[in-house]
Write an enzyme that holds these catalytic residues in place. Structure first.
Site: not given
Length: 339
Positions: A254, A302
């Site tokens: 993350r 991502h």
């Protein structure tokens, strides 16, 4: 005296998910025991939703990030919050850090993740990045764009991967897969997790609190851990200072696990020889970020987990959990088991 008919279990999902998997879900349940409610219908209706269970698929989150939720995600969250009968929510990510999941669990709703569904694809992305960075592929690509013939000879030659060491922070399915692949290349692995109990296939395992002690051995620091109070900001200036000069950094966890300004400083100052970054503090990454211009950085929007087969792998986990839910059995990847 005849028994009252049992109300079918009502499944909340997106219209896309219903179109894609509705027939297969229906085939997995005896006729008449399951009904569907789309998030779009529920959002347009006044009053509470009658959903008993919910399946949040990838297209619901779409291009959302922690700081930039899309209208689709906000709408799904609204429906979930107005579903007082909700007992279980299956989500597509491997992690469950969003505040709404804690909110639902506080209500007694079971939240299950798709942990394991993306372990192979993410670990393949990491393996590709390790090879690309070690073999100087980004620098070769930069030279190609400049039409420059720049052989990697002498001191410019890449180090052999065999004999290098990787510190892998997070030993869920992704971290364990990464360790397995790296060991095939002759890279030794040190795993970092909540407790120091040995976790195959890592050569050693330490707790989060001992990360700084093993970093002097880290040719590679690889983050694949969930976000938590312990892990947020764990990759910072002190972390990089403890690593050998010329080491590499990979983040597929993350964005908030790493302090981005410290990552940039370590790359610009030469402490880090290169990085593969799939996640960022704010997404999309600001066009003004220096990271875009660094020739030794691989930027991935991502998408380390993305593949054509990913949605099917997540759907398989949902079907397994649906059968478990109907049988009153323990659910797979229950977030409560990770707390």
């Amino acid at each position: 005296m005849s028994k009252s008919p049992v109300r079918p279990t009502k499944l909340l999902l997106s219209a896309f998910a219903l179109h894609t998997w509705g027939a297969r879900i229906e085939a997995a349940v005896p006729k008449g025991e399951l009904s569907f409610l789309t998030a779009e219908e529920a959002l347009a209706s006044a009053g509470p939703s009658g959903a008993d269970i919910a399946f949040m698929t990838r297209e619901v989150t779409g291009k959302s990030s922690s700081n930039n939720p899309t209208a689709e995600l906000q709408g799904f969250d609204t429906v979930v919050r107005k579903s007082p009968q909700l007992k279980w929510l299956q989500i597509h990510p491997a992690g469950a850090e969003r505040p709404i999941y804690r909110e639902l669990r506080a209500r007694g709703v079971k939240v299950t993740t798709a942990s394991g569904a993306t372990a192979v694809t993410v670990s393949h992305s990491v393996l590709g990045a390790v090879i690309a960075l070690n073999r100087r592929f980004p620098l070769l690509a930069d030279a190609q764009r400049r039409h420059a013939w720049e052989p990697r000879l002498g001191e410019r030659s890449p180090r052999d991967l065999k004999g290098q060491s990787a510190v892998i922070v997070g030993l869920g399915p992704i971290g364990r897969n990464i360790a397995t692949l790296l060991k095939m290349l002759g890279v030794s692995t040190i795993g970092v997790r909540r407790s120091p109990e040995p976790v195959p296939p890592c050569d050693r395992t330490v707790a989060y609190g001992d990360l700084l002690k093993v970093l002097p051995e880290a040719d590679w620091l690889i983050l694949c851990c969930p976000a938590s109070p312990v892990t947020r900001g764990i990759a910072n200036a002190a972390t990089f200072a403890a690593m050998p000069d010329g080491s590499h950094f990979i983040n597929v966890s993350r964005g908030e696990i790493a302090v981005e300004k410290d990552v940039i400083a370590a790359l610009q100052g030469g402490k880090l020889a290169g990085a593969y970054l799939d996640v960022f503090e704010r997404e999309p990454l600001d066009k003004a970020s220096p990271l875009w211009e660094l020739p030794n950085v691989l930027i991935s929007p991502h998408t380390a987990s993305h593949s054509l087969g990913q949605n099917e792998a997540i759907f398989d986990i949902f079907l397994d959990n649906l059968a478990r839910f109907r049988a009153g059995q323990k659910l797979r990847n229950d977030v409560d088991d990770l707390s």
